[in-house]
Structure formats: C-alpha cells, structure tokens
Design an enzyme around this catalytic site. Structure first.
Site, PDB file in Angstrom:
ATOM      1  N   HIS A 141      23.658   2.876  11.414  1.00  0.00           N
ATOM      2  CA  HIS A 141      23.953   3.838   9.783  1.00  0.00           C
ATOM      3  C   HIS A 141      23.177   5.169  11.270  1.00  0.00           C
ATOM      4  O   HIS A 141      22.081   4.989  11.465  1.00  0.00           O
ATOM      5  CB  HIS A 141      22.451   3.648   9.361  1.00  0.00           C
ATOM      6  CG  HIS A 141      23.220   3.182   8.206  1.00  0.00           C
ATOM      7  ND1 HIS A 141      22.056   1.494   7.757  1.00  0.00           N
ATOM      8  CD2 HIS A 141      24.184   2.230   7.065  1.00  0.00           C
ATOM      9  CE1 HIS A 141      22.577   0.952   6.259  1.00  0.00           C
ATOM     10  NE2 HIS A 141      23.929   1.426   6.931  1.00  0.00           N
ATOM     11  N   CYS A 144      22.857  11.650  14.193  1.00  0.00           N
ATOM     12  CA  CYS A 144      22.142  12.666  15.413  1.00  0.00           C
ATOM     13  C   CYS A 144      21.236  13.001  15.752  1.00  0.00           C
ATOM     14  O   CYS A 144      19.896  12.211  14.617  1.00  0.00           O
ATOM     15  CB  CYS A 144      23.712  14.163  14.902  1.00  0.00           C
ATOM     16  SG  CYS A 144      21.898  15.464  13.895  1.00  0.00           S
ATOM     17  N   CYS A 170      18.245   2.327   4.374  1.00  0.00           N
ATOM     18  CA  CYS A 170      18.545   0.684   4.456  1.00  0.00           C
ATOM     19  C   CYS A 170      16.891   0.194   4.295  1.00  0.00           C
ATOM     20  O   CYS A 170      15.896   0.816   5.129  1.00  0.00           O
ATOM     21  CB  CYS A 170      19.319   0.486   5.079  1.00  0.00           C
ATOM     22  SG  CYS A 170      19.094  -0.092   6.796  1.00  0.00           S
ATOM     23  N   CYS A 214     -15.614  10.867  12.027  1.00  0.00           N
ATOM     24  CA  CYS A 214     -16.515  10.185  13.329  1.00  0.00           C
ATOM     25  C   CYS A 214     -15.065   8.439  13.747  1.00  0.00           C
ATOM     26  O   CYS A 214     -14.735   9.043  12.554  1.00  0.00           O
ATOM     27  CB  CYS A 214     -17.618   9.124  12.423  1.00  0.00           C
ATOM     28  SG  CYS A 214     -18.640   7.111  13.546  1.00  0.00           S
ATOM     29  N   CYS A 256     -23.588  -1.833  -5.816  1.00  0.00           N
ATOM     30  CA  CYS A 256     -22.852  -0.383  -6.134  1.00  0.00           C
ATOM     31  C   CYS A 256     -22.705  -0.566  -7.519  1.00  0.00           C
ATOM     32  O   CYS A 256     -22.098   0.970  -7.906  1.00  0.00           O
ATOM     33  CB  CYS A 256     -21.520  -1.150  -4.856  1.00  0.00           C
ATOM     34  SG  CYS A 256     -22.347  -1.252  -3.320  1.00  0.00           S
ATOM     35  N   CYS A 296     -43.776  17.007   0.133  1.00  0.00           N
ATOM     36  CA  CYS A 296     -44.903  16.414  -0.001  1.00  0.00           C
ATOM     37  C   CYS A 296     -45.048  16.478  -1.135  1.00  0.00           C
ATOM     38  O   CYS A 296     -44.609  18.033  -1.870  1.00  0.00           O
ATOM     39  CB  CYS A 296     -46.690  16.521   0.636  1.00  0.00           C
ATOM     40  SG  CYS A 296     -48.381  16.318  -0.280  1.00  0.00           S
ATOM     41  N   CYS A 301     -52.136  25.519  -6.691  1.00  0.00           N
ATOM     42  CA  CYS A 301     -51.807  26.942  -6.893  1.00  0.00           C
ATOM     43  C   CYS A 301     -52.857  28.091  -6.394  1.00  0.00           C
ATOM     44  O   CYS A 301     -53.769  28.059  -6.177  1.00  0.00           O
ATOM     45  CB  CYS A 301     -52.108  27.323  -7.922  1.00  0.00           C
ATOM     46  SG  CYS A 301     -51.729  28.566  -9.089  1.00  0.00           S
ATOM     47  N   CYS A 309     -49.927  17.291  -9.371  1.00  0.00           N
ATOM     48  CA  CYS A 309     -48.472  16.738  -9.201  1.00  0.00           C
ATOM     49  C   CYS A 309     -47.621  17.053  -8.839  1.00  0.00           C
ATOM     50  O   CYS A 309     -47.466  18.228 -10.441  1.00  0.00           O
ATOM     51  CB  CYS A 309     -48.867  15.247  -9.837  1.00  0.00           C
ATOM     52  SG  CYS A 309     -47.064  14.001  -8.785  1.00  0.00           S
ATOM     53  N   CYS A 326     -47.245   7.347 -11.487  1.00  0.00           N
ATOM     54  CA  CYS A 326     -46.471   9.142 -11.679  1.00  0.00           C
ATOM     55  C   CYS A 326     -44.886   8.013 -11.620  1.00  0.00           C
ATOM     56  O   CYS A 326     -43.834   8.522 -11.952  1.00  0.00           O
ATOM     57  CB  CYS A 326     -45.699   9.509 -10.653  1.00  0.00           C
ATOM     58  SG  CYS A 326     -45.526  11.533 -11.397  1.00  0.00           S
TER      59      CYS A 326
END
Length: 495
Positions: A141, A144, A170, A214, A256, A296, A301, A309, A326
């Site tokens: 086939h 050009c 093809c 990477c 997962c 932390c 206050c 906490c 907690c």
C-alpha cells in the site's frame, strides 16, 4: 602460699589454643535500619529509564534468537502479547501463520526504503509529480513520503506507539525502522519514549512512579487478589513513596479498598460542606477565635491562657499518659436509636469524629512541612550555639522525617478505624496502638517547636533523639500488628 595464690595459674600455664578452639566468636553483620525487612514491607526493585530500555532489548533479543526473526518483528509480536514471552512462543509454535496475521507481521527481510515509482499518483494528496519519493510496507500500500510522514507524526503526537498500522488501515504494523526512516528526529525520540512507557504499562508487575516529572519505575510481584491483605508500599530511587496497588501516596495501614471508599465518602459535600472549610475554633473558656499555626495539638489561648486540645477541645491536662482517648470514638446509646433521624445524626457524628482526626493529621503534616523548611536554619543556630558538628545536628532533620511519616500513618489509621467493626479485642488493641503513637507524635511535635538556647541544646538533642526513636518504634509496632491482622483476616469491616 595463700589460698588465692594456690588457685591461680601462671600465664605460661594457660592453654590459649584450647580456649580459642572452644570459643568461636562470630560477629553478625550490622544491617542498616533502612534495609531491615519488616512484616509490612514488600519486595520490590527500582528501575531507571535506561534500565527499562535494557530489559526491553534483552526480551526482544531473546525472542529473535528463538523465532529467527528481525528485532522489529520480534518487538511487534511481543507488544501484541503484552510482553508475555512464554505465551507468544507457545502460540507461535502452535500456529505460526495465525499469530503473524493477528499481530500484523510479515516475516521478510525487506528493508524499508523511499523510492520513486514512474507514473505513481498518491491516493491521499493526488500528487503525481516525477521523482516523487514514496513508501510502502510489505503489503504494497504505497503513498508519498510526505503523506506517510504526516500520518505517522499525527499518530505519535496522539500518544500512539504500540499499534500504528499501515496508512491504508490494513492490519500490518509500521515497525520502528520504518518510523525512523519517515519522521523527523524529534518525533522519533517521542515515539521511543512512548514505546518505553508502553512497555511498562503492559507489564502487570511494573509501574511508573506517579510523582510529577519522575521517570523511575518499580517492579513488585503483587497481584490484585493480594490487595485485600497487603498494602504494597514501595519507594522509587528518587525517594517517592507510593502504593503499588493503586498509585496513591503511601496509605499504610489501610488497604486499597478502604482508601478508595474513604476518599469517595470524603468527596461527598453533603457531609463535609458545613465544616471542612473551618480553619479556626473557639476557646472553650473565653470564646476567642483561635487559628492553628503549628503541627502540635496542644493549644494555649493567648487571651485567657487556657490550655486545651485542638482535636476534642478538652483540657490539655487530661491528655497525659494516664488518660488519652482523643483518638477513640465512643459509641453512644440512645433511647431513640430506632428513630431514622437520630440514627442519621449519630452516623454523621461518628463520621465527623474520624474525618476530623484524619484531616487534622493531614493539616498538621502540611504545617510540619513548614517546620521542615525551617529545620536547616534551626540546625545552623544549634551548631553555632553549641559544640555540635553539622553531622551531630542532623537529628533534627531525622526527627521531622519520622514525624511526617508517622502523621501519614496516623491519618490513614482513622480511615481504617471508621470501617472496622468494633466487635473484637483486636480492634481495641489497634486503637490502643493508635493512641500510643498519637501521644508520642504530639510529644515529638511539641519538642521540635522548642526554642534552642546554648543552655538547653545538649539536653534537647538527647530528648529529641530518644523521642524520635520511640515514635519510630511505636509506628513500626502499629504497622506490624495491622499487617498481621490483614494477613490473618483478623479485621472485620462494616462497609
């Protein structure tokens, strides 16, 4: 002669040869911490692009020698069979013609060439000029050279490399030699990169590192069926840690499936839109708005000096070694539990309990990264204010590394804990290990925010070293126990 003297022996009387034969001292080699394989570790190997290209060429050469074909035909056959040499050779020996036809290969020695054909007219551009360069594969086939180049360039730019067929559509595959002959050098280089990526993508045991820019790959012999009992955390040669199973960042100890369900649930705005954007909390004593600016959870206050906490808003004094719940969600009994609205409210409260702690460690890790960026300056200050060398102040960097890893581990323990059915002593042990690691992490985080002075430098260094080692050990205990639970199918999930 005294009793003591009668029991002694002269040096000349001592039989050293007999002693040497009886005592055979064998010193065990010292194994670096990073090389110690633990129960939650998996076997894997890292590869650079040059390593992968070498492996690919070895596979091609092996098939060439067995089938007696060209490298181009061998590579086309291997890509058709997803680089499964055994299946390729077995199928080829059973029905050679069928395999070649299906793979789009004609076994000939015809070199690809650009030639002129008198009276030729290109069916694509209708160019019929004299001395027009043309190209055709063994299927004859012919088009050009310019049209063939445009066709191949478009295919490569679209990301195709495995199955670029003849321009007539093809079944015959355009091999590497033909592409090198027809396209520009920069397009050919892109084609080679695509072939390399396709080689890794076709191998179930090879994965590219998912981190941006990477180029490393990792080989790990973990199957999809094993992902219910193993969290295959791997690390490429650039230090990027990720899960081989799903390609996400390291999510030990959650498998997962749990991670997939948790992230889907967290993406549901109906449960999180009312609070996920909240970056501040009120002081429980004077109601002043407080913004967290460190990793932390021990908050003070500035207005009323109340210590509490950040997670549960309880008094910080209660968060000592004797009482620290907690991290544990306490199931609440309700007389209206049968009421649908009450059940829904309790389910949301339970979800927010775990998500709040999950998100807090994620946020704290980001804040601790700011601490990581400031660590080098702190190391310089410590070196100048004490007699420590630059090597001796590296403990600060090591401490931050352990802290970030431990926060990531804790973050995913809450995703796992949300789905764990609380009906066994194993779950209680898991929560105890989680609590112990949480306490150690918060203590280390607080130490790293301590200001360094010439007076406290030596003591602080030793304290941080001890606490870093303790945090690392608690993390290993939690991961080892959870990994054993996965393998023993000890955990029951309430999906």
């Amino acid at each position: 002669m005294s009793d003591f003297e009668s029991d002694t022996m002269d040096e000349d009387d001592f039989d050293y040869s007999q002693e040497d034969e009886e005592q055979d001292f064998v010193f065990e080699p010292v194994i670096p911490e990073k090389d110690i394989k633990r129960s939650y570790d998996v076997e894997y190997k890292c590869y650079s692009p040059s390593d992968i290209e070498k492996i690919q060429n070895e596979e091609i050469s092996h098939v060439c020698n067995i089938l007696g074909c060209t490298k181009e035909n061998a590579s086309t056959l291997l890509r058709h069979f997803k680089w499964n040499k055994e299946r390729l050779i077995e199928s080829y020996m059973e029905n050679e013609d069928a395999v070649k036809k299906e793979a789009g290969v004609i076994m000939d020695v015809k070199e690809p060439k650009l030639i002129t054909v008198p009276g030729f007219s290109c069916d694509i551009c209708c160019n019929d000029q004299d001395n027009l360069l043309t190209f055709a594969l063994s299927c004859d086939h012919r088009f050009c050279a310019d049209c063939y180049e445009h066709y191949l360039t478009d295919k490569i730019k679209e990301g195709e490399s495995r199955y670029i067929t003849c321009a007539e559509n093809c079944n015959l595959i355009v091999d590497e030699k033909a592409i090198q002959l027809l396209v520009k050098p920069e397009i050919y280089q892109k084609y080679k990169i695509l072939l390399l990526r396709a080689f890794v993508d076709d191998h179930k045991s090879l994965h590219w590192c998912p981190y941006p820019n990477c180029e490393n790959a990792v080989k790990c012999l973990i199957t999809k069926a094993q992902l219910d009992t193993i969290v295959p955390t791997v690390e490429c040669s650039s230090g990027h840690r990720f899960c081989f199973g799903c390609g996400l960042k390291d999510h030990q100890p959650a498998i997962c499936d749990v991670v997939k369900r948790w992230l889907k649930k967290c993406a549901d705005d109906s449960e999180t839109s009312n609070w996920i954007a909240a970056n501040t909390k009120e002081c429980v004593k004077c109601f002043s708005m407080i913004e967290k600016n460190g990793g932390c959870n021990h908050m003070t206050c500035r207005k009323c000096k109340h210590e509490f906490c950040w997670i549960c808003l309880g008094p910080w004094a209660d968060h000592g070694t004797s009482w620290y719940n907690c991290s544990r969600y306490e199931e609440k009994e309700s007389v209206d539990a049968r009421d649908a609205q009450t059940k829904s409210r309790q389910a949301l409260e339970r979800y927010l309990h775990y998500y709040n702690r999950y998100a807090n460690h994620d946020q704290s890790a980001k804040l601790d990264k700011q601490l990581y960026e400031a660590t080098e300056k702190k190391m310089e200050v410590m070196q100048k204010s004490s007699d420590f060398s630059w090597i001796q102040v590296q403990f600060l960097k090591s401490a931050v590394d352990v802290l970030l890893k431990s926060r990531a581990t804790l973050m995913w323990t809450y995703a796992l804990a949300y789905y764990l059915a609380r009906n066994s002593n194993a779950t209680a042990l898991f929560e105890d290990n989680q609590r112990d690691l949480e306490m150690a992490v918060e203590a280390l985080s607080g130490l790293l925010e301590t200001q360094i002075t010439p007076e406290n430098a030596a003591e602080l260094r030793q304290t941080v070293l001890d606490k870093t080692e303790y945090v690392n050990r608690r993390r290993q205990i939690l991961l080892s126990d959870t990994a054993a639970g996965h393998l023993e199918k000890r955990w029951e999930y309430s999906f």
